[in-house]
Design an enzyme around this catalytic site. Sequence first.
Site, PDB file in Angstrom:
ATOM      1  N   SER A 173      -9.440   1.586   3.093  1.00 25.05           N
ATOM      2  CA  SER A 173      -8.776   2.393   2.398  1.00 25.05           C
ATOM      3  C   SER A 173      -7.651   1.595   1.083  1.00 25.05           C
ATOM      4  O   SER A 173      -6.803   2.051   0.309  1.00 25.05           O
ATOM      5  CB  SER A 173      -8.327   3.319   2.682  1.00 25.05           C
ATOM      6  OG  SER A 173      -6.922   2.614   4.001  1.00 25.05           O
ATOM      7  N   SER A 212      -9.703  -1.074   6.857  1.00 24.27           N
ATOM      8  CA  SER A 212      -8.653  -1.120   6.108  1.00 24.27           C
ATOM      9  C   SER A 212      -8.653  -2.397   5.188  1.00 24.27           C
ATOM     10  O   SER A 212      -8.229  -1.787   4.193  1.00 24.27           O
ATOM     11  CB  SER A 212      -8.199   0.232   6.055  1.00 24.27           C
ATOM     12  OG  SER A 212      -8.499   2.007   5.291  1.00 24.27           O
ATOM     13  N   LYS A 249       0.706  -1.271   0.308  1.00 21.86           N
ATOM     14  CA  LYS A 249       0.060   0.260   0.058  1.00 21.86           C
ATOM     15  C   LYS A 249       1.119   1.284   0.167  1.00 21.86           C
ATOM     16  O   LYS A 249       1.711   0.762   0.903  1.00 21.86           O
ATOM     17  CB  LYS A 249      -0.603  -0.221   1.183  1.00 21.86           C
ATOM     18  CG  LYS A 249      -2.094   1.571   1.116  1.00 21.86           C
ATOM     19  CD  LYS A 249      -3.034   0.924   2.473  1.00 21.86           C
ATOM     20  CE  LYS A 249      -3.683   1.915   2.544  1.00 21.86           C
ATOM     21  NZ  LYS A 249      -4.743   1.777   4.176  1.00 21.86           N
TER      22      LYS A 249
HETATM   23  N1  GLN Z   1     -12.962   4.187   6.164  1.00 20.87           N
HETATM   24  C1  GLN Z   1     -12.170   4.165   7.283  1.00 20.87           C
HETATM   25  C2  GLN Z   1     -11.703   5.629   7.745  1.00 20.87           C
HETATM   26  O1  GLN Z   1     -11.687   6.100   6.359  1.00 20.87           O
HETATM   27  C3  GLN Z   1     -10.674   3.089   7.309  1.00 20.87           C
HETATM   28  C4  GLN Z   1      -9.611   3.643   7.681  1.00 20.87           C
HETATM   29  C5  GLN Z   1      -8.807   3.203   7.796  1.00 20.87           C
HETATM   30  O2  GLN Z   1      -8.361   1.465   8.572  1.00 20.87           O
HETATM   31  N2  GLN Z   1      -7.996   3.325   7.425  1.00 20.87           N
HETATM   32  O3  GLN Z   1     -11.714   6.024   8.435  1.00 20.87           O
END
Ligand code: GLN
Length: 475
Positions: free
Chosen positions: A153, A177, A78
Amino acid sequence: MELNKLTIQEAAEGLRKKKFSSVEITRACLDRIKKCNSEINAFITVCEESALREAQRADALIAAGKATPLTGVPFAVKDAICTRGVRSTAAARILDNYIPAFDATVVGRIRAQGGVLLGKNNCDAFGHGASNENSMYGPVHNPHDLERVSGGSSGGSAAAVADSMCVYAIGEDTGGSIRQPASFCGIVGLRPSYGRNSRYGIMPMASSLDTVGPMTKTVHDAALLMETMAGRDPLDATTVADPVPAYTKELKKSAKKIIIGIPKEYFELDGIDPEVKKITEDKIKQLEKAGCKVKEVSLPYTKYATAVYYILVPSEDSSNLGRLDGVRYGVRAPADNLFDLYAQSREQGFPEEVKRRILIGTYALSAGYYDAYYKKAQQVRTLIKKDFDKIFEQVDALITPATPTPAFKIGEKSQDPLAMYLADVTAIPASLSGLPAFSVPAGKTKTGLPVGVQIIGGRMNESMVMKVGEKILQL
Ligand code: GLN
């Protein structure tokens, strides 16, 4: 044989037996990326030359009998995770030119074993999002239906694994995420316990929730990766000193009768998709038939988790992202004075969602509001965690839907931040409580979209969630 489709286990065995070389698997992945990345957009950076060099080096290690199971196996990371010598943008323009001088600890550990880095995966900028639409490098398309999101994400990582552009990927999970995109793309994704894997070199979003974990095609591969990634790191004081379990061996051990808790709140959520609910309930019934003891439990504070998360995470965000100001590193916007330099660099370098979080967090932490928002949210976080502590005295693992719905359409929620935040409702409680949580594919909707189930375990008990995950896949 399509080498890019192999699992780590299959690749390692083939390499050891000299059925193919690391250069050949690496080329197969690079070819797949060339063919499909223009429509899926799973990679922001592909490092073809260095990957082939690393593959040659790995082949030499294998020839010298010095291989481990990760040697010569191509992987992706990532883009919010630092990789030495390879551009790491976190999918935000403010870091468009950033090439880290160091590897994140987890990446360094894999590379030290001869892992071959193919490139960097698209994601929501700095991990903010649930659909990968908050990337400044464009959205990722779900390989199962190109009109749909891959999740977020770590959406690029999930899509890359699902489309066999890499053998496995490393993602980051603050509030789902890893698990949510894994579920949307039909792969396996593990959020480890907080403190199990080093966060050194992971670009911080919310430091008290961030974790880094494997995104793979099988449970065995996730277990294998954890054996390399996990463990104390002097560069991250929050890593625990506990010995790292032999996860792959633990997977093979036959379990005593496992007690599974079904937290009823997760099945009564507003907006839960009936097919997702049914697929999850069917898996639970099958587990019961296969000898697990199943009991309904209640986690009454779960209903506050999303509200708590969206106060605490922006608060930590507003502090963590303060370092990105166009002065110290990253992209600097031209300006006539210092104030404009900050303002313009941040205006141009961050997408809307990141700005929204910084504003919410700054507000929640400001004098006068701190007690009402931040402090209150921390108090409720403790209650949510205590709910889990009590339940794990009675059960070994909890099973819930991994996500309330299957992958939604690109553009469906992007204009409505609250609807997007609600997509995290099943993922957030385990995140706030520092617990390991695992998403494994459980079935498909009538239209062919993957659906995952989530297994949540007691603190530091990744072995249990992986064991239950493996059982589910074998049903
Ligand atoms: N959807 C979550 C957010 O926007 C996920 C974030 C993550 O796990 N990095 O905060």
